[in-house]
Design a protein around this motif. Structure first.
Motif, mmCIF file in Angstrom:
data_model
loop_
_atom_site.group_PDB
_atom_site.id
_atom_site.type_symbol
_atom_site.label_atom_id
_atom_site.label_comp_id
_atom_site.label_asym_id
_atom_site.label_seq_id
_atom_site.Cartn_x
_atom_site.Cartn_y
_atom_site.Cartn_z
ATOM 1 N N UNK A 173 -23.359 51.318 53.445
ATOM 2 C CA UNK A 173 -21.978 51.707 53.750
ATOM 3 C C UNK A 173 -21.308 50.714 54.700
ATOM 4 N N UNK A 174 -21.932 50.371 55.855
ATOM 5 C CA UNK A 174 -21.303 49.344 56.700
ATOM 6 C C UNK A 174 -21.208 47.996 55.972
ATOM 7 N N UNK A 175 -22.214 47.671 55.151
ATOM 8 C CA UNK A 175 -22.176 46.410 54.393
ATOM 9 C C UNK A 175 -20.962 46.391 53.460
ATOM 10 N N UNK A 176 -20.751 47.475 52.724
ATOM 11 C CA UNK A 176 -19.622 47.537 51.794
ATOM 12 C C UNK A 176 -18.294 47.410 52.535
ATOM 13 N N UNK A 177 -18.184 48.065 53.683
ATOM 14 C CA UNK A 177 -16.958 47.978 54.480
ATOM 15 C C UNK A 177 -16.710 46.565 54.979
ATOM 16 N N UNK A 178 -17.778 45.931 55.438
ATOM 17 C CA UNK A 178 -17.638 44.556 55.930
ATOM 18 C C UNK A 178 -17.277 43.606 54.791
ATOM 19 N N UNK A 179 -17.922 43.768 53.652
ATOM 20 C CA UNK A 179 -17.643 42.881 52.521
ATOM 21 C C UNK A 179 -16.206 43.047 52.025
ATOM 22 N N UNK A 180 -15.700 44.259 52.073
ATOM 23 C CA UNK A 180 -14.319 44.497 51.676
ATOM 24 C C UNK A 180 -13.356 43.804 52.646
ATOM 25 N N UNK A 181 -13.632 43.924 53.933
ATOM 26 C CA UNK A 181 -12.777 43.283 54.939
ATOM 27 C C UNK A 181 -12.889 41.757 54.868
ATOM 28 N N UNK A 182 -14.049 41.267 54.464
ATOM 29 C CA UNK A 182 -14.288 39.817 54.408
ATOM 30 C C UNK A 182 -13.949 39.202 53.051
ATOM 31 N N UNK A 183 -13.393 40.009 52.172
ATOM 32 C CA UNK A 183 -13.075 39.529 50.831
ATOM 33 C C UNK A 183 -12.162 38.310 50.886
ATOM 34 N N UNK A 184 -12.567 37.257 50.176
ATOM 35 C CA UNK A 184 -11.843 35.977 50.104
ATOM 36 C C UNK A 184 -11.728 35.290 51.460
ATOM 37 N N UNK A 185 -12.690 35.541 52.330
ATOM 38 C CA UNK A 185 -12.736 34.877 53.634
ATOM 39 C C UNK A 185 -13.927 33.913 53.646
ATOM 40 N N UNK A 186 -13.841 32.829 54.404
ATOM 41 C CA UNK A 186 -14.922 31.832 54.405
ATOM 42 C C UNK A 186 -16.100 32.239 55.300
ATOM 43 N N UNK A 187 -16.775 33.314 54.933
ATOM 44 C CA UNK A 187 -17.905 33.817 55.711
ATOM 45 C C UNK A 187 -19.106 33.914 54.774
ATOM 46 N N UNK A 188 -20.249 33.378 55.213
ATOM 47 C CA UNK A 188 -21.441 33.359 54.364
ATOM 48 C C UNK A 188 -22.161 34.713 54.381
ATOM 49 N N UNK A 189 -22.951 34.925 53.358
ATOM 50 C CA UNK A 189 -23.760 36.140 53.258
ATOM 51 C C UNK A 189 -24.746 36.206 54.416
ATOM 52 N N UNK A 190 -25.245 35.052 54.842
ATOM 53 C CA UNK A 190 -26.188 35.011 55.963
ATOM 54 C C UNK A 190 -25.544 35.523 57.246
ATOM 55 N N UNK A 191 -24.272 35.191 57.455
ATOM 56 C CA UNK A 191 -23.567 35.675 58.641
ATOM 57 C C UNK A 191 -23.412 37.197 58.585
ATOM 58 N N UNK A 192 -23.102 37.714 57.416
ATOM 59 C CA UNK A 192 -22.950 39.162 57.243
ATOM 60 C C UNK A 192 -24.289 39.853 57.476
ATOM 61 N N UNK A 193 -25.361 39.304 56.886
ATOM 62 C CA UNK A 193 -26.694 39.884 57.062
ATOM 63 C C UNK A 193 -27.106 39.891 58.528
ATOM 64 N N UNK A 194 -26.822 38.796 59.235
ATOM 65 C CA UNK A 194 -27.162 38.721 60.659
ATOM 66 C C UNK A 194 -26.372 39.753 61.460
ATOM 67 N N UNK A 195 -25.101 39.929 61.129
ATOM 68 C CA UNK A 195 -24.267 40.917 61.824
ATOM 69 C C UNK A 195 -24.793 42.325 61.568
ATOM 70 N N UNK A 196 -25.144 42.621 60.324
ATOM 71 C CA UNK A 196 -25.681 43.944 59.997
ATOM 72 C C UNK A 196 -27.020 44.183 60.685
ATOM 73 N N UNK A 197 -27.820 43.139 60.812
ATOM 74 C CA UNK A 197 -29.095 43.249 61.527
ATOM 75 C C UNK A 197 -28.847 43.595 62.997
ATOM 76 N N UNK A 198 -27.852 42.941 63.601
ATOM 77 C CA UNK A 198 -27.521 43.238 65.003
ATOM 78 C C UNK A 198 -27.033 44.681 65.154
ATOM 79 N N UNK A 199 -26.239 45.141 64.203
ATOM 80 C CA UNK A 199 -25.749 46.526 64.241
ATOM 81 C C UNK A 199 -26.917 47.493 64.183
ATOM 82 N N UNK A 200 -27.826 47.264 63.233
ATOM 83 C CA UNK A 200 -28.983 48.151 63.093
ATOM 84 C C UNK A 200 -29.861 48.118 64.345
ATOM 85 N N UNK A 201 -30.059 46.936 64.918
ATOM 86 C CA UNK A 201 -30.863 46.821 66.135
ATOM 87 C C UNK A 201 -30.237 47.607 67.284
ATOM 88 N N UNK A 202 -28.910 47.530 67.417
ATOM 89 C CA UNK A 202 -28.236 48.256 68.489
ATOM 90 C C UNK A 202 -28.355 49.763 68.299
#
Length: 147
Positions: free
Chosen positions: A65-94
């Motif tokens: 669910x957070x991944x889908x929300x982030x991907x929707x907000x990042x649509x057509x933006x120059x952000x790599x999948x690795x950056x998204x995965x790292x951000x989601x990892x930080x969210x889960x860790x917190x």
């Protein structure tokens, strides 16, 4: 470990190996009752908290669910999948670091906003405009000004 063949309670570990990624341990065991061999796999189980939604309903924590929300907000933006995965990892860790059995959905939304703000300001504004559901243009203007 109980033997799957004869249900004898005592087994002996004959061999132990870790998977390539190191997240699974494979063990070859020998039953001390019937002398047959079998394989077991061990994996760490993470107890994720329940999410309390705005209406009070509870659901299991689901990172899609957070991944889908982030991907929707990042649509057509120059952000790599690795950056998204790292951000989601930080969210889960917190969330796991809080060691709470329940977490409000608003907390997850705030964590997503914080990560999006670090990654991409446009995605942050997109997400915040939907997440915070602004009542008037002045609130939205204030959000943009804060960036």
């Amino acid at each position: 470990m109980r033997c799957p063949f004869c249900s004898h309670a005592e087994t002996q570990v004959a061999e132990t190996r870790e998977s390539d990624e190191g997240d699974v341990v494979r063990r070859r065991r020998r039953c001390l009752g019937c002398d047959r061999r079998f394989t077991t796999y061990e994996r760490a189980e993470i107890a994720l908290p329940m999410v309390i939604k705005k209406d009070g309903a509870r659901s299991e924590f689901d990172m899609t669910k957070p991944r889908a929300s982030m991907m929707l907000a990042l649509r057509k933006r120059p952000v790599s999948t690795e950056q998204v995965d790292a951000a989601l990892e930080r969210i889960q860790e917190q969330i796991l670091a809080q060691n709470d059995r329940e977490v409000p959905s608003s907390r997850i939304g705030e964590l997503v906003m914080r990560e999006l703000r670090k990654i991409d300001k446009v995605a942050y504004v997109r997400f915040a405009s939907v997440y915070r559901s602004f009542e008037d243009i002045d609130e939205f203007r204030k959000l943009i000004k804060d960036i």
